[in-house]
Every structure is written in C-alpha cells, then in structure tokens.
Design a protein around this motif. Structure first.
Motif, PDB file in Angstrom:
ATOM      1  N   ALA A 225     -20.603  63.010  78.024  1.00  6.03           N
ATOM      2  CA  ALA A 225     -21.235  63.629  78.868  1.00  6.03           C
ATOM      3  C   ALA A 225     -20.309  64.875  79.318  1.00  6.03           C
ATOM      4  O   ALA A 225     -19.148  64.552  79.690  1.00  6.03           O
ATOM      5  CB  ALA A 225     -21.837  62.836  80.043  1.00  6.03           C
ATOM      6  N   VAL A 257     -25.299  61.938  75.184  1.00  6.33           N
ATOM      7  CA  VAL A 257     -25.907  61.409  76.191  1.00  6.33           C
ATOM      8  C   VAL A 257     -25.147  62.058  77.303  1.00  6.33           C
ATOM      9  O   VAL A 257     -24.204  61.622  77.941  1.00  6.33           O
ATOM     10  CB  VAL A 257     -26.020  59.747  76.207  1.00  6.33           C
ATOM     11  CG1 VAL A 257     -26.991  59.360  77.599  1.00  6.33           C
ATOM     12  CG2 VAL A 257     -26.660  59.175  75.040  1.00  6.33           C
ATOM     13  N   THR A 259     -25.716  63.778  81.306  1.00  9.04           N
ATOM     14  CA  THR A 259     -26.327  63.338  83.001  1.00  9.04           C
ATOM     15  C   THR A 259     -26.888  64.565  83.323  1.00  9.04           C
ATOM     16  O   THR A 259     -26.701  65.769  83.225  1.00  9.04           O
ATOM     17  CB  THR A 259     -25.554  62.512  83.693  1.00  9.04           C
ATOM     18  OG1 THR A 259     -24.468  63.470  84.010  1.00  9.04           O
ATOM     19  CG2 THR A 259     -25.065  61.186  82.910  1.00  9.04           C
ATOM     20  N   ALA A 260     -27.616  64.308  84.480  1.00  6.13           N
ATOM     21  CA  ALA A 260     -27.923  65.703  85.352  1.00  6.13           C
ATOM     22  C   ALA A 260     -26.830  66.413  85.954  1.00  6.13           C
ATOM     23  O   ALA A 260     -26.859  67.686  85.839  1.00  6.13           O
ATOM     24  CB  ALA A 260     -28.906  65.153  86.429  1.00  6.13           C
ATOM     25  N   SER A 262     -23.911  66.080  84.585  1.00  8.45           N
ATOM     26  CA  SER A 262     -22.512  66.332  83.407  1.00  8.45           C
ATOM     27  C   SER A 262     -23.617  66.588  82.209  1.00  8.45           C
ATOM     28  O   SER A 262     -23.515  65.723  81.158  1.00  8.45           O
ATOM     29  CB  SER A 262     -21.573  65.237  83.389  1.00  8.45           C
ATOM     30  OG  SER A 262     -20.988  65.139  84.529  1.00  8.45           O
ATOM     31  N   PRO A 263     -24.154  67.704  82.259  1.00 12.84           N
ATOM     32  CA  PRO A 263     -24.919  67.979  81.023  1.00 12.84           C
ATOM     33  C   PRO A 263     -23.984  68.180  79.832  1.00 12.84           C
ATOM     34  O   PRO A 263     -22.881  68.742  79.890  1.00 12.84           O
ATOM     35  CB  PRO A 263     -25.727  69.132  81.242  1.00 12.84           C
ATOM     36  CG  PRO A 263     -24.854  69.806  81.982  1.00 12.84           C
ATOM     37  CD  PRO A 263     -24.260  68.791  82.950  1.00 12.84           C
TER      38      PRO A 263
END
Length: 267
Positions: A225, A257, A259-260, A262-263
């Motif tokens: 991420a 994968v 995250t919002a 940590s794209p």
C-alpha cells in the motif's frame, strides 16, 4: 581448420582467420565447446556435410557466425546451446538446394546483421531460443518454433555474455535449463527489469522499471500500500506487446492491495 573427413572437435578456440575458423566439407562433424571470433566466418559447413554443434560462442566474426550450405546429400543438422553475438552480417545463414532442416535450439542469437537467415530451399527453425536485436531482421524466411522468444537476454555486459538474474533466458530451454553458452551463475540484473524468478516485494515509495517486468508462473510480486510503480516510455527489453514501451506482464500472481489513504499508483 578444414575437414573433409568425419570429425569430432571439442574445447577449441579459433580466431583471426581470413576465411572460416572451422570448415567442414563432405562429411558429418560433431563439434562442442567451440569459441570462434574475428574470423571471416566462425563455422562453415559445405555441400554434403552436416553438423551437430553443441555449445559454442561465436562472436565478432566479419560476416557469418555460422554458414551452412546444404545439398541433397546433406543431413539435417542442429545447433544447440550456443551464444551467437555481434557477427557482421549473419548470425546463422542457411542455404540449401534441397529440403534439409537446420534447427537452432537452446541458443541466443543477438546483435548480428541478420539473426537467422534462410536462402533457397530447406527449413531453418528456432526452438527454445532467444533471437533479438538483429538489426536487419531476427527471422528471415525462418520459422519460430516452440519456445521461441525475442527479448533482451540481459547479459552481464556487452563484453560478458553471461546471463544475469532476471534474464528471460533462464529456464527457457527444452528441459527448463538456461539457454545460450553462458548460463546464469550469480550476477544480479541491474535495475528493475526482466523476469522475476523469485517472489519479490517492492519497497515503499517509488520503484521505476527500465523495461518490461515479467512475473512468471509460480512467482508472486507484491506491491505494498502506498507504493508507486513507474514505467518509462521506453523498453530496455524491446519485447512484449509493445517493444517501445515498458509493460508489467503477469503470468504468476500479483498482490497489490492499497487503501483509501495509501493507494497504489501505476504511472
């Protein structure tokens, strides 16, 4: 050296000849572990001759790495486990007046004028071989058989043709061995490029490829991420779907994968 009788030659270096380093006429030859450089032609096979060539390094010969001229009395022949690089006009030249087959297998043919060049009759086939960056053409009237590829083999350097860690030539042979004369030993590929033969996790931050990055079957590439994988508008490998741009080619597993907050970015 010129042979007109059956010959077995191995563990020989031939250099600095104005004609052929090795020439075989009218008889079969079994040749292995040969280096030929700075000759007009590295190895030449004439007329009713035939050759079984297993293991060779043919480089910087003036015109031909290998020249094979067959007629009806010749036998089908094989070139295996060779690195044929930087010969002036042709890596492998096949001229046959009859339906005879020359097969190049488990070999690397790079940086010549032509890679594999067939004139007249007969068949010239590349199997389990890498034929790449031959400036006038990789395959000219030659057949790409099983296991054929065209990609930068990622040598150690222009002067050292041993394969590095991410070379597509690793495990590429008919029996999953390394192809060419100089298999991988321990030299790491410079940069993020080539084939990832072991499971790999990219670091946080930005990683930049220098060419196609391939994840083969059985291997996992993990991108954490927040990471960025950047691709230049060029391709050191000069392969894949677009030989001018870098690609991520996944035949194994990609785990990416984000995250919002940590794209993961591909750019």
């Amino acid at each position: 050296h010129r042979s007109t009788a059956g010959a077995t030659i191995r563990d020989v270096t031939v250099r600095n000849n104005g004609q052929a380093g090795l020439r075989f006429v009218t008889a079969p030859a079994s040749v292995s572990n040969i280096t030929a450089t700075n000759n007009a032609t590295g190895i030449q096979v004439d007329a009713t001759g035939s050759i079984s060539l297993n293991g060779c390094f043919l480089y910087a010969n003036g015109t031909y790495g290998v020249r094979v001229d067959f007629n009806a009395a010749s036998a089908d022949s094989t070139i295996a486990g060779c690195t044929i690089d930087a010969n002036g006009s042709y890596g492998v030249y096949h001229n046959s007046s009859a339906a005879k087959t020359l097969t190049v297998t488990n070999s690397i043919v790079t940086n010549n004028g032509y890679g594999l060049y067939r004139l007249s009759s007969g068949t010239l086939t590349a199997t389990y071989s890498d034929v790449w960056n031959n400036v006038s053409g990789n395959l000219v009237s030659a057949v790409a058989g099983p296991g054929y590829q065209s990609a930068n083999p990622l040598y150690v350097s222009a002067a050292n043709r041993r394969l590095t860690s991410n070379s597509p030539g690793r495990f590429a042979g008919a029996a999953s061995e390394d192809i060419g004369y100089f298999p991988y030993v321990s030299d790491a590929t410079v940069g993020l490029v080539g084939t990832l033969w072991t499971n790999t996790t990219l670091p946080a931050g930005t990683s930049t490829t220098t060419g196609d990055l391939t994840v083969p079957a059985g291997v996992t590439l993990t991108i954490p991420a927040g990471a960025t994988l950047a691709f230049p508008p060029t391709d050191l490998m000069q392969s894949g779907n677009d030989t001018g741009r870098s690609e991520l080619r996944v035949f194994g597993t990609l785990v990416a994968v984000g995250t919002a907050g940590s794209p993961i970015t591909f750019t």
